[in-house]
Write a protein that holds these residues in place. Structure first.
Motif, mmCIF file in Angstrom:
data_model
loop_
_atom_site.group_PDB
_atom_site.id
_atom_site.type_symbol
_atom_site.label_atom_id
_atom_site.label_comp_id
_atom_site.label_asym_id
_atom_site.label_seq_id
_atom_site.Cartn_x
_atom_site.Cartn_y
_atom_site.Cartn_z
ATOM 1 N N ASN A 245 23.222 -1.961 9.845
ATOM 2 C CA ASN A 245 22.305 -0.911 9.151
ATOM 3 C C ASN A 245 21.291 -1.839 8.518
ATOM 4 O OD1 ASN A 245 21.443 1.294 8.119
ATOM 5 N ND2 ASN A 245 22.740 1.293 6.319
ATOM 6 N N VAL A 246 21.528 -2.782 7.857
ATOM 7 C CA VAL A 246 20.476 -3.827 7.026
ATOM 8 C C VAL A 246 19.599 -4.203 8.029
ATOM 9 C CG1 VAL A 246 20.001 -5.898 5.837
ATOM 10 C CG2 VAL A 246 21.807 -4.058 4.915
ATOM 11 N N LEU A 247 20.038 -4.839 9.183
ATOM 12 C CA LEU A 247 19.273 -5.406 10.168
ATOM 13 C C LEU A 247 18.141 -4.465 10.872
ATOM 14 C CD1 LEU A 247 21.446 -7.832 12.363
ATOM 15 C CD2 LEU A 247 19.218 -8.280 11.320
ATOM 16 N N GLN A 248 18.889 -3.027 11.290
ATOM 17 C CA GLN A 248 18.038 -2.092 11.768
ATOM 18 C C GLN A 248 16.691 -1.692 10.801
ATOM 19 O OE1 GLN A 248 20.050 1.239 12.758
ATOM 20 N NE2 GLN A 248 18.154 2.682 12.873
ATOM 21 N N LEU A 249 17.206 -1.562 9.441
ATOM 22 C CA LEU A 249 16.297 -1.029 8.470
ATOM 23 C C LEU A 249 15.162 -1.998 8.084
ATOM 24 C CD1 LEU A 249 18.487 0.999 6.058
ATOM 25 C CD2 LEU A 249 17.135 2.031 7.865
ATOM 26 N N GLN B 199 8.513 5.427 -8.211
ATOM 27 C CA GLN B 199 10.068 5.847 -7.728
ATOM 28 C C GLN B 199 10.344 4.777 -6.488
ATOM 29 O OE1 GLN B 199 9.465 9.970 -6.116
ATOM 30 N NE2 GLN B 199 9.151 10.637 -8.304
ATOM 31 N N SER B 200 9.490 3.935 -6.486
ATOM 32 C CA SER B 200 9.683 2.874 -5.380
ATOM 33 C C SER B 200 10.443 1.664 -5.847
ATOM 34 C CB SER B 200 8.500 2.156 -4.808
ATOM 35 O OG SER B 200 7.528 1.469 -5.354
ATOM 36 N N ALA B 201 10.985 0.778 -4.858
ATOM 37 C CA ALA B 201 11.764 -0.250 -5.326
ATOM 38 C C ALA B 201 11.255 -1.522 -6.110
ATOM 39 C CB ALA B 201 12.684 -0.752 -4.317
ATOM 40 N N VAL B 202 9.942 -1.696 -5.848
ATOM 41 C CA VAL B 202 9.153 -2.696 -6.280
ATOM 42 C C VAL B 202 9.135 -2.717 -7.625
ATOM 43 C CG1 VAL B 202 7.550 -2.789 -4.587
ATOM 44 C CG2 VAL B 202 6.848 -1.512 -6.289
ATOM 45 N N VAL B 203 9.623 -1.322 -8.616
ATOM 46 C CA VAL B 203 9.407 -1.406 -9.948
ATOM 47 C C VAL B 203 10.557 -2.057 -10.573
ATOM 48 C CG1 VAL B 203 7.720 0.242 -10.110
ATOM 49 C CG2 VAL B 203 9.914 0.887 -10.312
ATOM 50 N N ARG B 204 11.572 -2.172 -9.895
ATOM 51 C CA ARG B 204 13.057 -2.671 -10.368
ATOM 52 C C ARG B 204 12.977 -4.097 -10.504
ATOM 53 N NH1 ARG B 204 15.714 1.270 -6.340
ATOM 54 N NH2 ARG B 204 14.655 3.151 -6.668
ATOM 55 N N GLU C 60 15.564 3.124 1.643
ATOM 56 C CA GLU C 60 16.342 3.180 0.522
ATOM 57 C C GLU C 60 17.520 4.287 0.493
ATOM 58 O OE1 GLU C 60 16.502 2.404 -4.289
ATOM 59 O OE2 GLU C 60 14.507 2.978 -3.377
ATOM 60 N N LYS C 61 17.160 5.316 0.822
ATOM 61 C CA LYS C 61 17.934 6.551 1.098
ATOM 62 C C LYS C 61 19.346 6.265 2.358
ATOM 63 C CE LYS C 61 14.684 9.978 -0.481
ATOM 64 N NZ LYS C 61 13.907 11.043 -0.056
ATOM 65 N N GLN C 62 18.658 5.434 3.461
ATOM 66 C CA GLN C 62 19.588 5.124 4.203
ATOM 67 C C GLN C 62 20.702 3.657 3.984
ATOM 68 O OE1 GLN C 62 17.784 5.227 8.169
ATOM 69 N NE2 GLN C 62 15.770 5.933 7.091
ATOM 70 N N LEU C 63 20.667 3.305 2.607
ATOM 71 C CA LEU C 63 21.377 2.013 2.289
ATOM 72 C C LEU C 63 22.389 2.233 1.433
ATOM 73 C CD1 LEU C 63 18.703 -0.928 2.050
ATOM 74 C CD2 LEU C 63 20.400 -0.704 3.582
ATOM 75 N N ASN C 64 23.081 3.463 1.471
ATOM 76 C CA ASN C 64 23.974 3.839 0.552
ATOM 77 C C ASN C 64 25.162 2.903 0.921
ATOM 78 O OD1 ASN C 64 22.421 5.662 -0.918
ATOM 79 N ND2 ASN C 64 23.033 7.323 0.653
ATOM 80 N N SER C 65 25.674 2.900 2.304
ATOM 81 C CA SER C 65 26.706 2.134 2.614
ATOM 82 C C SER C 65 26.363 0.865 3.452
ATOM 83 C CB SER C 65 27.809 2.916 3.316
ATOM 84 O OG SER C 65 28.181 4.066 2.595
ATOM 85 N N PRO D 24 0.774 -1.073 0.070
ATOM 86 C CA PRO D 24 -0.038 -0.029 0.108
ATOM 87 C C PRO D 24 0.789 1.331 0.013
ATOM 88 C CG PRO D 24 0.112 -0.976 2.082
ATOM 89 C CD PRO D 24 0.617 -1.970 1.369
ATOM 90 N N MET D 25 0.355 2.401 -0.240
ATOM 91 C CA MET D 25 1.021 3.745 -0.402
ATOM 92 C C MET D 25 1.977 3.809 0.812
ATOM 93 S SD MET D 25 0.450 5.745 -2.969
ATOM 94 C CE MET D 25 0.381 7.428 -2.500
ATOM 95 N N GLU D 26 1.492 3.551 2.146
ATOM 96 C CA GLU D 26 2.409 4.020 3.123
ATOM 97 C C GLU D 26 3.538 3.075 3.163
ATOM 98 O OE1 GLU D 26 -1.182 1.358 4.686
ATOM 99 O OE2 GLU D 26 -0.859 3.075 3.438
ATOM 100 N N ILE D 27 3.585 1.760 2.740
ATOM 101 C CA ILE D 27 4.654 1.025 2.783
ATOM 102 C C ILE D 27 5.477 1.512 1.564
ATOM 103 C CG2 ILE D 27 5.434 -1.424 2.089
ATOM 104 C CD1 ILE D 27 3.372 -2.280 4.133
ATOM 105 N N LEU D 28 5.102 1.914 0.406
ATOM 106 C CA LEU D 28 5.802 2.411 -0.590
ATOM 107 C C LEU D 28 6.778 3.560 -0.211
ATOM 108 C CD1 LEU D 28 3.377 2.187 -3.771
ATOM 109 C CD2 LEU D 28 5.347 0.423 -2.974
ATOM 110 N N LEU D 29 6.074 4.326 0.536
ATOM 111 C CA LEU D 29 6.815 5.676 1.043
ATOM 112 C C LEU D 29 7.837 5.282 2.113
ATOM 113 C CD1 LEU D 29 3.785 8.020 1.516
ATOM 114 C CD2 LEU D 29 5.471 8.166 -0.200
#
Length: 422
Positions: free
Chosen positions: A118-122, A179-184, A108-113, A97-102
């Motif tokens: 980091n992955v566990l937290q997110l 713009q979400s990850a699901v379209v990739r 995603e912006k916090q997964l640059n490194s 749903p929209m809230e999860i896409l947002l």
């Protein structure tokens, strides 16, 4: 003079053709990606539309079956509207749903490194979003088995219905979705993820990995079945990277390592010698590198080093493009023993001295053992200055034929390797 002009013109035309060809290739990739995003957005809207009518009109599973028949009757040339696929569209809409896409966009912006912590937290943050069970589609059928022309005509009002659900203009909704990850990733991969019953955070991680590593849907399925998330993220790994490598390289090195590794062997036996396992890994190097993970390229097997008056042979040497470092691997068919560390440490020193150049980071060692005590292994690491990781490995059956075409070719591996050592 005219010959020089003709030569110059040919060179110029060659450059122009090359530039146009390159842009065409990029455009084709964007067109394919755009078509995939458009299709997924359509499926997402259809899923929401059906869920809306289930709730408003009391639609049930039998009506979905009749809706499938009606669509295929009216649009016989359109594929993808089987009862099963329509149910997947409903699950897809429920899952994102929209809230999860947002929220996924924020993550995603916090997964640059990437790092394990980091992955566990997110992923845990995403897992906290409560959702209805994805497989739960209304079983009641208050309107019976007959679908009237009115609901079929309403299919033209899907966008309007989704706008009502989310109280936003459909163009804004489309922008957020695309713009979400699901379209990739593709629809086949989404079906696998929906069937997996994984929590949202893990599903999101597998999507990002499928995109980053270019996995086909078959490879994605294999990675889920071998529980890659647990082996790479939640496993308790044994290494000294945090004290022997600078940040962020230590975080990346720890993130890339797995425990256990799972290698597919052809014609395996219960007691395979180390050399037999090495030969299998090298002869099926594409499968091996797939299990090793992102950015690994093959350098050598049983690499010969002459040190002093003696000859030595390192089991396997890889190069990791992301780490910009050689990785020396020692393979043991027995459980961990502290003395194995000394041999691996020696080979790391030799590779540092003979192969590593000024552009490479410190060489990393990976000791693969068939079991052993992790507490003993962690104690043994404290006496060594070189960065070393210790992992278990398991041997599984040969990879199915239908997955082989999804793996990189030896030529592609060699091309990667040539880029790293130029």
């Amino acid at each position: 003079m005219s010959q020089e002009i003709n030569k110059a013109e040919k060179q110029y035309l060659s450059l122009v053709v090359r530039a146009i060809g390159s842009d065409l290739e990029h455009t084709q990739v964007r067109m394919i990606a755009s078509a995939n995003a458009d299709m997924l957005f359509h499926y997402w809207k259809v899923g929401h539309f059906i869920l809306y009518l289930q709730k408003k009109e009391g639609w049930g599973s039998k009506v979905i079956d009749n809706l499938s028949k009606a669509i295929r009757s009216k649009y016989p040339d359109k594929k993808g509207y089987s009862t099963r696929n329509l149910i997947y569209m409903c699950q897809f809409a429920k899952a994102y749903p929209m809230e999860i896409l947002l929220e996924m966009g924020k993550v995603e912006k916090q997964l640059n490194s990437p790092s394990v912590d980091n992955v566990l937290q997110l992923t845990n943050e995403l897992n906290q979003f409560t959702q209805e069970p994805l497989a739960q589609i209304q079983a009641t059928d208050n309107q019976g088995n007959i679908i009237t022309q009115e609901p079929l005509a309403q299919l033209g009002e899907i966008s309007e219905t989704v706008s009502v659900i989310y109280q936003h203009d459909i163009n804004l909704i489309e922008d957020i979705f695309k713009q979400s990850a699901v379209v990739r990733t593709n629809w086949a991969s989404h079906v696998i993820l929906l069937n997996s019953k994984l929590p949202l955070g893990e599903r999101y991680w597998y999507i990002t990995q499928a995109v980053a590593n270019g996995w086909s849907s078959n490879v994605l399925q294999m990675q889920i079945e071998t529980n890659l998330f647990a082996r790479q993220i939640t496993a308790t790994k044994v290494s000294n990277f945090s004290v022997r490598l600078p940040k962020p390289q230590s975080d990346l090195a720890n993130y890339l390592m797995k425990d256990p590794y799972i290698f597919d062997m052809m014609g395996q036996t219960d007691k395979m010698a180390e050399r037999d396992i090495e030969r299998q890994l090298v002869s099926h190097i594409t499968k091996y590198l797939l299990e090793m993970g992102s950015g690994f390229a093959f350098v050598a097997q049983q690499k010969h080093f002459e040190v002093g008056d003696s000859d030595f042979y390192a089991d396997l040497i890889l190069y990791n493009i992301q780490l910009h470092a050689y990785v020396v691997i020692e393979l043991k068919t027995t459980p961990f023993k502290p003395e194995y560390m000394g041999q691996l440490n020696f080979y790391i020193n030799v590779v540092d001295e003979t192969l590593r150049d000024e552009h490479d980071n410190k060489t990393i060692g990976l000791l693969l053992c068939n079991g052993g005590d992790k507490v003993v292994a962690q104690y043994a690491l404290s006496g060594y200055d070189q960065p070393i990781s210790v992992s278990d490995y398991q041997l599984s059956k040969a990879i199915p034929d239908n997955l082989k075409s999804a793996l990189p070719t030896v030529e592609e591996v060699e091309e990667e390797l040539s880029k790293c050592i130029q």
